[in-house]
Enzyme design. Structure first.
Site, PDB file in Angstrom:
ATOM      1  N   THR A  57       4.344  -1.771 -34.104  1.00 24.68           N
ATOM      2  CA  THR A  57       4.635  -2.312 -35.421  1.00 24.68           C
ATOM      3  C   THR A  57       4.132  -3.744 -35.557  1.00 24.68           C
ATOM      4  O   THR A  57       4.270  -4.560 -34.633  1.00 24.68           O
ATOM      5  CB  THR A  57       6.136  -2.262 -35.727  1.00 24.68           C
ATOM      6  OG1 THR A  57       6.377  -2.904 -36.993  1.00 24.68           O
ATOM      7  CG2 THR A  57       6.971  -2.961 -34.666  1.00 24.68           C
TER       8      THR A  57
ATOM      9  N   PRO B 243      10.091  -0.635   9.870  1.00 26.40           N
ATOM     10  CA  PRO B 243      11.256  -1.516  10.056  1.00 26.40           C
ATOM     11  C   PRO B 243      11.711  -2.147   8.746  1.00 26.40           C
ATOM     12  O   PRO B 243      12.911  -2.377   8.542  1.00 26.40           O
ATOM     13  CB  PRO B 243      10.730  -2.585  11.037  1.00 26.40           C
ATOM     14  CG  PRO B 243       9.552  -1.963  11.690  1.00 26.40           C
ATOM     15  CD  PRO B 243       8.936  -1.068  10.673  1.00 26.40           C
TER      16      PRO B 243
ATOM     17  N   GLY C  51      -0.874   2.560 -40.752  1.00 32.90           N
ATOM     18  CA  GLY C  51      -0.821   1.269 -40.085  1.00 32.90           C
ATOM     19  C   GLY C  51       0.529   1.069 -39.436  1.00 32.90           C
ATOM     20  O   GLY C  51       1.547   1.599 -39.887  1.00 32.90           O
ATOM     21  N   GLY C  52       0.562   0.294 -38.348  1.00 31.68           N
ATOM     22  CA  GLY C  52       1.820  -0.008 -37.679  1.00 31.68           C
ATOM     23  C   GLY C  52       2.462   1.217 -37.080  1.00 31.68           C
ATOM     24  O   GLY C  52       1.824   2.032 -36.427  1.00 31.68           O
TER      25      GLY C  52
ATOM     26  N   VAL D 213       0.840  -1.201   0.000  1.00 33.93           N
ATOM     27  CA  VAL D 213       0.000   0.000   0.000  1.00 33.93           C
ATOM     28  C   VAL D 213       0.872   1.246   0.000  1.00 33.93           C
ATOM     29  O   VAL D 213       0.663   2.189  -0.770  1.00 33.93           O
ATOM     30  CB  VAL D 213      -0.960   0.005   1.206  1.00 33.93           C
ATOM     31  CG1 VAL D 213      -1.714   1.330   1.272  1.00 33.93           C
ATOM     32  CG2 VAL D 213      -1.936  -1.161   1.111  1.00 33.93           C
TER      33      VAL D 213
ATOM     34  N   MET E 244       6.285  -7.080 -46.241  1.00 34.53           N
ATOM     35  CA  MET E 244       6.043  -6.854 -47.674  1.00 34.53           C
ATOM     36  C   MET E 244       6.773  -7.905 -48.525  1.00 34.53           C
ATOM     37  O   MET E 244       7.372  -7.591 -49.549  1.00 34.53           O
ATOM     38  CB  MET E 244       6.496  -5.444 -48.077  1.00 34.53           C
ATOM     39  CG  MET E 244       5.797  -4.340 -47.315  1.00 34.53           C
ATOM     40  SD  MET E 244       6.472  -2.689 -47.651  1.00 34.53           S
ATOM     41  CE  MET E 244       8.013  -2.766 -46.718  1.00 34.53           C
TER      42      MET E 244
ATOM     43  N   LYS F 172      -2.526   2.385 -50.407  1.00 33.10           N
ATOM     44  CA  LYS F 172      -1.591   1.872 -51.404  1.00 33.10           C
ATOM     45  C   LYS F 172      -1.785   0.367 -51.457  1.00 33.10           C
ATOM     46  O   LYS F 172      -1.328  -0.356 -50.574  1.00 33.10           O
ATOM     47  CB  LYS F 172      -0.152   2.221 -51.026  1.00 33.10           C
ATOM     48  CG  LYS F 172       0.118   3.715 -51.008  1.00 33.10           C
ATOM     49  CD  LYS F 172       1.561   4.014 -50.635  1.00 33.10           C
ATOM     50  CE  LYS F 172       1.812   5.508 -50.648  1.00 33.10           C
ATOM     51  NZ  LYS F 172       3.196   5.849 -50.292  1.00 33.10           N
TER      52      LYS F 172
ATOM     53  N   ASP G 271      -4.950   5.158 -44.592  1.00 37.27           N
ATOM     54  CA  ASP G 271      -4.670   4.133 -45.600  1.00 37.27           C
ATOM     55  C   ASP G 271      -5.303   2.823 -45.165  1.00 37.27           C
ATOM     56  O   ASP G 271      -5.848   2.712 -44.074  1.00 37.27           O
ATOM     57  CB  ASP G 271      -3.160   3.975 -45.848  1.00 37.27           C
ATOM     58  CG  ASP G 271      -2.386   3.561 -44.604  1.00 37.27           C
ATOM     59  OD1 ASP G 271      -2.799   2.585 -43.941  1.00 37.27           O
ATOM     60  OD2 ASP G 271      -1.365   4.191 -44.294  1.00 37.27           O
TER      61      ASP G 271
END
Length: 406
Positions: free
Chosen positions: A279, A47, A249-250, A27, A333, A218, A196
């Site tokens: 990514t 302590p 993206g990514g 805590v 890719m 694309k 995209d």
């Protein structure tokens, strides 16, 4: 203090002021971290303390009096937290604090202290605090819901319209819940969104109807908006006084041509902010239950673009070096030329039986995985009709698989 009393919620400026925390357990550990963040001069009296609290002491962030609580420990304190596991000690600390007119939180029984710690959350310079008369789960749930509403833009705390400029936002691998908190917040404030097909499409439904959405997709081996045109659109709309989010993206800087867009904005004098994203190179294998590193299995990761063949004069990749390495190769890719990439790696020394994992549409509803070896990867990908976007993982880790939930 009775649990039925109404509580007065107030913000304390504890910067540079002495705060005493009696107790050194879990805590106390949670409370001390927040007190350090607001600049309090924290002394822990206990302590023993947890390793995390001891680390704060070693770092010079707090002081530690390594003994039991004693009379006089509260002298000069502005705020006190009684957080031991001994009710009698907490009662003594609370009584001493009340005598000295110092507000005291009693962690084991909030109704017996003179202050209560609210469930708090932070968002973009705001601090949200919720009290629920000791119903801690309720206050925590409401706090979390409020912060999430602010982060997602459901609740807009901005009275002023956003300043003109561009935010380059990494949307993550596809699942709308994997965009960063900051990315989602900026998206909620956008006046123009240039997106995209790899961005989290579901987030488009959350945009206000007056937001202009421009499709800059694309499509591999198909229709595509020229990068130069995308750059022009970002600059054009920002100069027209709009706040533009370029949703990609990514991660924008991992084969996303994001830096080209930053350069275009900078050259035009347009303010630009970069928000990194998760990514897919690492996220897609993870959601498929496969790590890209594992102790004793892989000590290196190389992420390679497969947009050109190994023999292409434009290639900057040392395929001979990749063939000699024993760690993990992640191809992005690479679907069209996978057979050739596998062949070259084998030619340069990689074992033909090296495991290969292909994750198509990772983190989305239509995600699927295909497993093969370097020797069979090209053929299996063709037989299974693998299409972009897909991540290819090559190496011993590709043979690992663990059940993971969504």
């Amino acid at each position: 203090m009775s649990a039925q009393h109404e509580q007065y919620l107030v913000g304390l400026d504890l910067s540079g002021r002495r705060v005493v925390v009696v107790g050194g357990g879990q805590v106390a550990q949670r409370r001390v971290a927040r007190l350090i963040a607001v600049g309090a001069l924290v002394e822990v009296v206990s302590p023993e303390v947890t390793p995390a609290v001891e680390g704060m002491v070693s770092a010079g962030e707090i002081t530690w009096t390594a003994r039991r609580y004693a009379e006089g420990d509260l002298t000069g304190a502005w705020y006190v937290i009684a957080a031991t596991d001994d009710a009698a000690v907490n009662e003594t600390v609370t009584a001493d604090a009340e005598r000295d007119r110092v507000f005291c939180v009693r962690a084991d029984d909030g109704s017996r202290g003179t202050a209560v710690t609210p469930a708090t959350g932070a968002h973009d310079g705001l601090t949200v605090g919720v009290l629920a008369r000791g119903a801690h789960r309720r206050s925590s749930a409401v706090r979390t819901a409020l912060v999430e509403a602010l982060q997602s833009g459901v609740v807009d705390e901005n009275a002023e319209p956003p300043q003109p400029g561009v935010a380059l936002v990494g949307g993550g691998p596809g699942d709308p819940e994997l965009i960063t908190v900051r990315g989602r917040r900026l998206l909620s404030r956008a006046q123009v969104v240039v997106t995209d097909r790899l961005g989290p499409r579901d987030l488009m439904d959350e945009l206000s109807p007056d937001v202009e959405v421009i499709d800059a997709s694309k499509i591999p081996y198909g229709r595509a908006m020229a990068q130069e045109k995308i750059n022009e659109l970002l600059v054009e709309h920002a100069r027209a006084g709009k706040f533009v989010v370029r949703l990609k993206g990514g991660d924008p800087f991992v084969y996303g041509r994001g830096f080209e867009e930053v350069q275009a904005c900078a050259a035009a004098g347009v303010p630009v902010t970069v928000v990194p994203g998760i990514t897919s190179a690492f996220a897609a294998p993870a959601v498929a239950g496969t790590p890209v590193t594992h102790r004793g299995v892989a000590h290196e990761i190389v992420v390679v673009s497969g947009h050109v063949a190994p023999e292409d004069p434009r290639s900057l990749t040392d395929w001979a070096a990749l063939g000699r390495m024993t760690g993990t190769i992640v191809l992005m890719m690479a679907v069209e030329r996978l057979a050739r990439f596998a062949e070259v790696l084998v030619e340069h020394g990689r074992d033909p039986q090296t495991p290969v994992l292909i994750v198509q549409d990772g983190t989305t509803r239509i995600q699927r995985t295909v497993r093969a070896t370097l020797e069979t990867a090209g053929r299996v990908a063709a037989e299974e009709d693998v299409n972009p976007p897909a991540i290819v993982v090559i190496g011993p880790v590709a043979g690992l698989e663990a059940p993971v939930g969504s």
